[in-house]
Design an enzyme around this catalytic site. Structure first.
Site, PDB file in Angstrom:
ATOM      1  N   GLY A 123       0.796  -1.214   0.000  1.00 37.06           N
ATOM      2  CA  GLY A 123       0.000   0.000   0.000  1.00 37.06           C
ATOM      3  C   GLY A 123       0.826   1.261   0.000  1.00 37.06           C
ATOM      4  O   GLY A 123       0.343   2.337   0.342  1.00 37.06           O
ATOM      5  N   HIS A 170      -6.064  -7.677 -10.104  1.00 36.41           N
ATOM      6  CA  HIS A 170      -7.181  -8.410 -10.733  1.00 36.41           C
ATOM      7  C   HIS A 170      -7.387  -7.825 -12.123  1.00 36.41           C
ATOM      8  O   HIS A 170      -7.530  -6.609 -12.284  1.00 36.41           O
ATOM      9  CB  HIS A 170      -8.460  -8.249  -9.893  1.00 36.41           C
ATOM     10  N   ILE A 171      -7.417  -8.679 -13.114  1.00 34.59           N
ATOM     11  CA  ILE A 171      -7.630  -8.212 -14.483  1.00 34.59           C
ATOM     12  C   ILE A 171      -9.095  -7.827 -14.664  1.00 34.59           C
ATOM     13  O   ILE A 171      -9.986  -8.647 -14.430  1.00 34.59           O
ATOM     14  CB  ILE A 171      -7.226  -9.296 -15.497  1.00 34.59           C
ATOM     15  N   HIS A 218       2.222   0.448 -13.244  1.00 30.98           N
ATOM     16  CA  HIS A 218       2.836  -0.821 -13.631  1.00 30.98           C
ATOM     17  C   HIS A 218       4.354  -0.674 -13.596  1.00 30.98           C
ATOM     18  O   HIS A 218       4.894   0.272 -14.172  1.00 30.98           O
ATOM     19  CB  HIS A 218       2.367  -1.255 -15.023  1.00 30.98           C
ATOM     20  N   ASP A 248      -2.272  -3.885 -19.489  1.00 33.86           N
ATOM     21  CA  ASP A 248      -1.064  -3.059 -19.546  1.00 33.86           C
ATOM     22  C   ASP A 248      -0.780  -2.507 -20.934  1.00 33.86           C
ATOM     23  O   ASP A 248       0.351  -2.082 -21.218  1.00 33.86           O
ATOM     24  CB  ASP A 248       0.145  -3.850 -19.025  1.00 33.86           C
ATOM     25  N   GLU A 250       8.060   4.897  -8.583  1.00 37.62           N
ATOM     26  CA  GLU A 250       6.606   4.683  -8.641  1.00 37.62           C
ATOM     27  C   GLU A 250       5.864   5.682  -7.775  1.00 37.62           C
ATOM     28  O   GLU A 250       4.826   6.218  -8.180  1.00 37.62           O
ATOM     29  CB  GLU A 250       6.266   3.267  -8.178  1.00 37.62           C
TER      30      GLU A 250
HETATM   31  N1  LIG Z   1      -8.383  -4.873 -18.129  1.00 39.77           N
HETATM   32  C1  LIG Z   1      -7.299  -4.554 -17.389  1.00 39.77           C
HETATM   33  N2  LIG Z   1      -7.242  -4.928 -16.111  1.00 39.77           N
HETATM   34  C2  LIG Z   1      -6.140  -4.623 -15.380  1.00 39.77           C
HETATM   35  C3  LIG Z   1      -5.049  -3.940 -15.953  1.00 39.77           C
HETATM   36  C4  LIG Z   1      -5.160  -3.541 -17.328  1.00 39.77           C
HETATM   37  O1  LIG Z   1      -4.249  -2.885 -17.887  1.00 39.77           O
HETATM   38  N3  LIG Z   1      -6.300  -3.870 -18.007  1.00 39.77           N
HETATM   39  N4  LIG Z   1      -3.898  -3.700 -15.202  1.00 39.77           N
HETATM   40  C5  LIG Z   1      -3.777  -4.634 -14.072  1.00 39.77           C
HETATM   41  C6  LIG Z   1      -2.589  -4.493 -13.194  1.00 39.77           C
HETATM   42  N5  LIG Z   1      -1.652  -5.542 -13.597  1.00 39.77           N
HETATM   43  C7  LIG Z   1      -0.475  -5.086 -14.111  1.00 39.77           C
HETATM   44  O2  LIG Z   1      -0.201  -3.864 -14.151  1.00 39.77           O
HETATM   45  C8  LIG Z   1      -1.966  -6.915 -13.475  1.00 39.77           C
HETATM   46  C9  LIG Z   1      -2.505  -7.380 -12.272  1.00 39.77           C
HETATM   47  C10 LIG Z   1      -2.845  -8.728 -12.154  1.00 39.77           C
HETATM   48  C11 LIG Z   1      -2.652  -9.618 -13.207  1.00 39.77           C
HETATM   49  C12 LIG Z   1      -3.090 -11.042 -13.060  1.00 39.77           C
HETATM   50  O3  LIG Z   1      -2.565 -11.959 -13.693  1.00 39.77           O
HETATM   51  N6  LIG Z   1      -4.123 -11.237 -12.224  1.00 39.77           N
HETATM   52  C13 LIG Z   1      -4.740 -12.568 -12.027  1.00 39.77           C
HETATM   53  C14 LIG Z   1      -4.842 -12.893 -10.535  1.00 39.77           C
HETATM   54  C15 LIG Z   1      -3.500 -12.686  -9.849  1.00 39.77           C
HETATM   55  C16 LIG Z   1      -3.688 -12.586  -8.313  1.00 39.77           C
HETATM   56  O4  LIG Z   1      -4.848 -12.579  -7.859  1.00 39.77           O
HETATM   57  O5  LIG Z   1      -2.645 -12.482  -7.613  1.00 39.77           O
HETATM   58  C17 LIG Z   1      -6.175 -12.527 -12.523  1.00 39.77           C
HETATM   59  O6  LIG Z   1      -6.767 -11.398 -12.557  1.00 39.77           O
HETATM   60  O7  LIG Z   1      -6.709 -13.619 -12.780  1.00 39.77           O
HETATM   61  C18 LIG Z   1      -2.101  -9.152 -14.394  1.00 39.77           C
HETATM   62  C19 LIG Z   1      -1.758  -7.796 -14.529  1.00 39.77           C
HETATM   63  C20 LIG Z   1      -5.005  -4.577 -13.231  1.00 39.77           C
HETATM   64  N7  LIG Z   1      -6.099  -4.982 -14.061  1.00 39.77           N
HETATM   65  N1  LIG Z   2       0.834  -5.446 -12.497  1.00 42.87           N
HETATM   66  C1  LIG Z   2       0.499  -4.562 -11.447  1.00 42.87           C
HETATM   67  C2  LIG Z   2       1.624  -4.435 -10.465  1.00 42.87           C
HETATM   68  O1  LIG Z   2       2.556  -5.222 -10.475  1.00 42.87           O
HETATM   69  N2  LIG Z   2       1.521  -3.426  -9.616  1.00 42.87           N
HETATM   70  C3  LIG Z   2       2.553  -3.178  -8.651  1.00 42.87           C
HETATM   71  O2  LIG Z   2       2.078  -3.470  -7.346  1.00 42.87           O
HETATM   72  C4  LIG Z   2       2.896  -2.736  -6.435  1.00 42.87           C
HETATM   73  C5  LIG Z   2       2.018  -2.143  -5.379  1.00 42.87           C
HETATM   74  O3  LIG Z   2       2.843  -1.680  -4.332  1.00 42.87           O
HETATM   75  P1  LIG Z   2       2.167  -1.050  -3.009  1.00 42.87           P
HETATM   76  O4  LIG Z   2       1.162  -2.058  -2.508  1.00 42.87           O
HETATM   77  O5  LIG Z   2       3.302  -0.827  -2.057  1.00 42.87           O
HETATM   78  O6  LIG Z   2       1.512   0.228  -3.455  1.00 42.87           O
HETATM   79  C6  LIG Z   2       3.641  -1.665  -7.245  1.00 42.87           C
HETATM   80  O7  LIG Z   2       5.004  -2.016  -7.394  1.00 42.87           O
HETATM   81  C7  LIG Z   2       2.942  -1.714  -8.578  1.00 42.87           C
HETATM   82  O8  LIG Z   2       3.754  -1.368  -9.667  1.00 42.87           O
END
Ligand SMILES: Nc1nc2c(c(=O)[nH]1)N[C@@H](CN(C=O)c1ccc(C(=O)N[C@@H](CCC(=O)O)C(=O)O)cc1)CN2
Ligand SMILES: NCC(=O)N[C@@H]1O[C@H](COP(=O)([O-])[O-])[C@@H](O)[C@H]1O
Length: 261
Positions: A42, A130-131, A162, A202, A231
């Site tokens: 966080g 979460h996607i 990201h 992303d 970040e």
């Molecule tokens: N539609 C979109 N959703 C999200 C995006 C995006 O650009 N388009 N960004 C992500 C953040 N992210 C990377 O930056 C990212 C986060 C999570 C995952 C992933 O594989 N999630 C899995 C579950 C993983 C877990 O619960 O630990 C899933 O959702 O099934 C990939 C990329 C946020 N959402």
């Molecule tokens: N794909 C998404 C991803 O990897 N996000 C990453 O989660 C961390 C959150 O840190 P925080 O909980 O300390 O803010 C950050 O490093 C951010 O880039």
């Protein structure tokens, strides 16, 4: 500075994941060398909280922090803000278990409903793991009702932090993947970005991109510390930039002045 009276503030909703392990991590002290999971501490939410109503992020309020992890340390950070920031929790698997027959799409719509009910000017994904499917995006874009026939009046911008450069390491675990790629000589540096959120993970338009060097021989913890500091800067700068596009400061202040008169 903190979250102040958000009657006249530009409203932000922040989505996080995370665990409860990282009490020692703060945007303003060095990340501890101990191996804890900094990905979900966080700290980026904290950077936003600390920037609220400073010149870096003027006339803004975080009106809700939503997590899909009950133990997310960001929920504690929100509760400890001054004044406290409302929080909510909604995770996919508990939602599906509690609502037999509902789908991941229904969950995404429910997330969008919670967000839309805040009438935010901006949604920030700060470690939200979460996607988002079409259920979320269609509601947030105003193309699908979230409550009966109710739709959002105009598309709500959503941005995501990201820890990689555009098109380099999409998805989860980007920091580790970039570090390994550097060790193999596949890349010379990496970076972090804030981008708009679209269906393709992303791949939304970059809002702010900043390169981060990897120093030969340095341990991943040292590299990761440097990347997190970047970040914490870009998430505030990008939030301010998109917020100014959505609700220009002069309009926000004018409406506040009118309300106050
Ligand atoms: N539609 C979109 N959703 C999200 C995006 C995006 O650009 N388009 N960004 C992500 C953040 N992210 C990377 O930056 C990212 C986060 C999570 C995952 C992933 O594989 N999630 C899995 C579950 C993983 C877990 O619960 O630990 C899933 O959702 O099934 C990939 C990329 C946020 N959402
Ligand atoms: N794909 C998404 C991803 O990897 N996000 C990453 O989660 C961390 C959150 O840190 P925080 O909980 O300390 O803010 C950050 O490093 C951010 O880039």
């Amino acid at each position: 500075m903190s979250n102040v009276d958000h009657v006249h503030q530009r409203r932000i909703v922040v989505l996080i994941s995370g665990s409860g392990e990282c009490d020692l991590i703060s945007p303003y002290i060095d990340l501890p060398s101990i191996t804890i999971d900094p990905i979900r501490a966080g700290t980026n939410l904290q950077a936003l909280i600390d920037a609220l109503n400073t010149p870096a992020l003027p006339n803004a309020a975080i009106t809700l922090v939503l997590s899909n992890r009950k133990a997310a340390h960001g929920l504690t950070r929100a509760a400890q803000a001054d004044p406290p920031i409302p929080t909510a929790y909604l995770a996919l698997q508990p939602y599906l278990k509690a609502n037999p027959g509902k789908t991941r799409d229904d969950y995404d719509v429910e997330v969008a409903k919670i967000v839309a009910q805040q009438s935010p000017a901006l949604v920030v994904l700060a470690g939200w793991m979460h996607i988002m499917g079409e259920g979320f995006l269609d509601v947030i874009n105003g193309d699908r009702p979230f409550d009966g026939e109710q739709k959002v009046a105009k598309p709500i911008p959503v941005i995501n932090l990201h820890p990689a450069l555009p098109g380099a390491f999409d998805g989860a675990n980007a920091i580790e993947r970039a570090y390994e790629a550097f060790q193999k000589g596949e890349i010379k540096h990496t970076g972090a970005m804030v981008h708009r959120v679209v269906k393709e993970v992303d791949r939304g338009a970059p809002v702010l991109v900043r390169e981060v060097e990897i120093i030969p021989g340095e341990p991943i913890e040292t590299f990761e510390k440097r990347l997190h500091h970047v970040e914490w800067e870009i998430i505030v700068e990008a939030t301010a930039k998109i917020l100014d596009e959505a609700v220009p400061l002069k309009v926000s202040c004018l409406s506040a002045a009118v309300r106050a008169s």
